[in-house]
Every structure is written in structure tokens, then in C-alpha cells.
Write a protein that holds these residues in place. Structure first.
Motif, PDB file in Angstrom:
ATOM      1  N   ARG A   1      -5.546  -7.892   0.065  1.00 45.98           N
ATOM      2  CA  ARG A   1      -5.189  -6.657  -0.640  1.00 45.98           C
ATOM      3  C   ARG A   1      -3.926  -6.046  -0.058  1.00 45.98           C
ATOM      4  N   HIS A   2      -3.721  -6.224   1.252  1.00 45.71           N
ATOM      5  CA  HIS A   2      -2.537  -5.694   1.941  1.00 45.71           C
ATOM      6  C   HIS A   2      -2.101  -6.730   2.970  1.00 45.71           C
ATOM      7  N   LEU A   3      -0.797  -6.827   3.172  1.00 46.26           N
ATOM      8  CA  LEU A   3      -0.256  -7.800   4.113  1.00 46.26           C
ATOM      9  C   LEU A   3       0.487  -7.114   5.242  1.00 46.26           C
ATOM     10  N   LEU A   4       0.544  -7.787   6.376  1.00 46.25           N
ATOM     11  CA  LEU A   4       1.447  -7.428   7.462  1.00 46.25           C
ATOM     12  C   LEU A   4       2.584  -8.434   7.388  1.00 46.25           C
ATOM     13  N   THR A   5       3.802  -7.973   7.140  1.00 44.48           N
ATOM     14  CA  THR A   5       4.930  -8.882   6.978  1.00 44.48           C
ATOM     15  C   THR A   5       5.992  -8.605   8.029  1.00 44.48           C
ATOM     16  N   SER A   6       6.975  -9.466   8.085  1.00 46.27           N
ATOM     17  CA  SER A   6       8.131  -9.270   8.970  1.00 46.27           C
ATOM     18  C   SER A   6       9.213  -8.440   8.299  1.00 46.27           C
ATOM     19  N   PHE A   7       8.984  -8.000   7.070  1.00 44.54           N
ATOM     20  CA  PHE A   7      10.036  -7.381   6.268  1.00 44.54           C
ATOM     21  C   PHE A   7       9.817  -5.901   5.993  1.00 44.54           C
ATOM     22  N   ASP A   8       8.809  -5.296   6.593  1.00 41.90           N
ATOM     23  CA  ASP A   8       8.455  -3.931   6.207  1.00 41.90           C
ATOM     24  C   ASP A   8       8.472  -2.907   7.330  1.00 41.90           C
ATOM     25  N   ALA A   9       9.086  -3.209   8.461  1.00 41.98           N
ATOM     26  CA  ALA A   9       9.233  -2.203   9.512  1.00 41.98           C
ATOM     27  C   ALA A   9      10.279  -1.182   9.066  1.00 41.98           C
ATOM     28  N   ARG A  10      10.094   0.076   9.438  1.00 44.66           N
ATOM     29  CA  ARG A  10      10.977   1.151   8.993  1.00 44.66           C
ATOM     30  C   ARG A  10      11.449   2.004  10.172  1.00 44.66           C
ATOM     31  N   PRO A  11      12.686   2.531  10.073  1.00 39.27           N
ATOM     32  CA  PRO A  11      13.134   3.491  11.088  1.00 39.27           C
ATOM     33  C   PRO A  11      12.149   4.647  11.195  1.00 39.27           C
ATOM     34  N   GLY A  12      11.944   5.120  12.404  1.00 41.49           N
ATOM     35  CA  GLY A  12      11.007   6.217  12.647  1.00 41.49           C
ATOM     36  C   GLY A  12       9.627   5.751  13.044  1.00 41.49           C
TER      37      GLY A  12
ATOM     38  N   ILE B   1      16.437  -3.379  10.547  1.00 38.03           N
ATOM     39  CA  ILE B   1      16.380  -2.179  11.399  1.00 38.03           C
ATOM     40  C   ILE B   1      16.838  -2.518  12.811  1.00 38.03           C
ATOM     41  N   GLY B   2      16.802  -1.525  13.680  1.00 38.63           N
ATOM     42  CA  GLY B   2      16.995  -1.701  15.106  1.00 38.63           C
ATOM     43  C   GLY B   2      15.758  -1.214  15.836  1.00 38.63           C
ATOM     44  N   MET B   3      15.734  -1.476  17.147  1.00 33.50           N
ATOM     45  CA  MET B   3      14.607  -1.043  17.974  1.00 33.50           C
ATOM     46  C   MET B   3      15.106  -0.722  19.374  1.00 33.50           C
ATOM     47  N   THR B   4      14.426   0.194  20.013  1.00 29.16           N
ATOM     48  CA  THR B   4      14.596   0.418  21.444  1.00 29.16           C
ATOM     49  C   THR B   4      13.240   0.161  22.080  1.00 29.16           C
ATOM     50  N   ILE B   5      13.213  -0.747  23.060  1.00 32.03           N
ATOM     51  CA  ILE B   5      11.977  -1.140  23.732  1.00 32.03           C
ATOM     52  C   ILE B   5      12.053  -0.695  25.187  1.00 32.03           C
ATOM     53  N   THR B   6      10.990  -0.059  25.661  1.00 29.35           N
ATOM     54  CA  THR B   6      10.875   0.333  27.062  1.00 29.35           C
ATOM     55  C   THR B   6      10.089  -0.755  27.787  1.00 29.35           C
TER      56      THR B   6
END
Length: 183
Positions: A9-20, A95-100
Motif C-alpha cells: 500500500r505504501h513504499l519506502l523508496t530512494s526517491f522521496d526524501a525531502r529537505p527539512g 537533496i543534501g544532508m548533514t550527518i553528525t
């Protein structure tokens, strides 16, 4: 190659991450190294019936998170290690990411350099709205799996890392694509 049969019914994909959104790492630390290789094995000791059931239940966390609308984007930590996997997720989502680095769950005796290149048998990166992070992490914690917010998603198209008081750009996707899969 992989083939999957079924209905979702819902997927986790590599294409749906969003800023914030926040970036969550969920990794089963109940394992061991396969020296001298970079493989962190938290599943081969689970070959008996009870262990197989535990692993199935651990894997069932992911579709439950998707179906409950807690996350839309995820990627299993692969041979590229945690940073390489985060970079693939960022590129595919544009997108971009900052990882600690200090926030990444890791075994007590694992040096950071080795852990960042490790391929864990059970390790995932998920993005989520900040208000959903605690609910996601609680599901993993309830199964004995380490899960922490390790970063934030932004619109920079860079993967920046911080460690102690230092911040560096690991990769700038705007300048050098990794796989060429940006939207």
C-alpha cells in the motif's frame, strides 16, 4: 537481481526524501565482524527457528513504518557503507544532508573509520518528518535495534559531515554526480 511479488500500500523508496526531514540510522549492533572484511554480521547466528522468526519480525518493521505513513524514503546500508548509502539516497531524492558522525550508532569497539565503511547485515537509513522520528526509533528500540537521528536533509545537494567541532563536505552532488540518478 531481485524479484519481489506481492502488494504494498505504501513504499519506502530512494526517491522521496525531502529537505527539512531528519535522517535516522537503524542498525542491529548484536553482531560481529567477519575479519578482515568490512561485514558486520548480525544475522547468520539466527539460523535456528527462533532466530529466523526474530529476523522476520525485525524486517517487518519497515513495511509497518511505511504503511503507517511515518516515512517515505529509506535505503539499506550497502557495500558503500553508511556515508555512501546516504549519498545515494540524497542523489536519488535530489537533496543534501548533514550527518553528525558522533550520533551514528556503532559497536563500542568499532573505530569510526571502519564503521563508516561497514556493510551491516541489518542496517537502514530512513528519512522522516521530525515529529515522526521518535515513533520510528521506538519501533526499532522495541526490537533491540539501535536507532538514532544522525542528520538532517536540506536542499544543498551536498553531503556534509560533522565530527566533534569539525565540518567537512564529503561530496558535492551538484559538482560531481555519483550515479547520475538525480531527479
Amino acid at each position: 537481481s531481485v524479484a519481489i511479488l506481492g502488494r504494498a500500500r505504501h513504499l519506502l523508496t530512494s526517491f522521496d526524501a525531502r529537505p527539512g526531514e531528519v535522517l535516522i540510522a537503524a542498525i542491529d549492533l548484536r553482531g560481529r565482524w567477519h575479519d578482515p572484511h568490512p561485514f558486520w554480521d548480525a544475522s547468520s547466528a539466527l539460523c535456528h527457528t527462533e532466530g529466523a522468526a526474530r529476523l522476520r519480525d525485525d524486517l517487518d518493521l519497515l513495511p509497518g513504518i511505511a504503511e503507517d505513513g511515518l516515512s517515505r524514503a529509506a535505503k539499506d546500508i550497502s557495500m558503500a557503507g553508511l556515508l555512501g548509502t546516504a549519498l545515494m539516497l540524497a542523489e536519488c531524492s535530489g537533496i543534501g544532508m548533514t550527518i553528525t558522525l558522533d550520533d551514528i550508532p556503532r559497536p563500542n569497539d568499532a573505530p569510526m573509520e571502519r564503521w563508516l565503511s561497514a556493510f551491516p547485515s541489518y542496517g537502514y537509513l530512513l528519512t522522516a518528518r521530525p515529529e515522526d522520528a521518535e515513533a520510528i526509533m521506538a519501533r526499532f528500540h522495541g526490537r533491540g535495534i539501535a536507532a538514532c537521528v544522525i542528520g538532517r536533509c536540506d536542499s544543498t545537494q551536498r553531503l556534509d559531515v560533522t565530527w566533534a567541532d569539525e565540518k567537512e563536505t564529503f561530496w558535492d552532488l551538484a559538482r560531481t554526480p555519483l550515479m547520475g540518478c538525480a531527479p
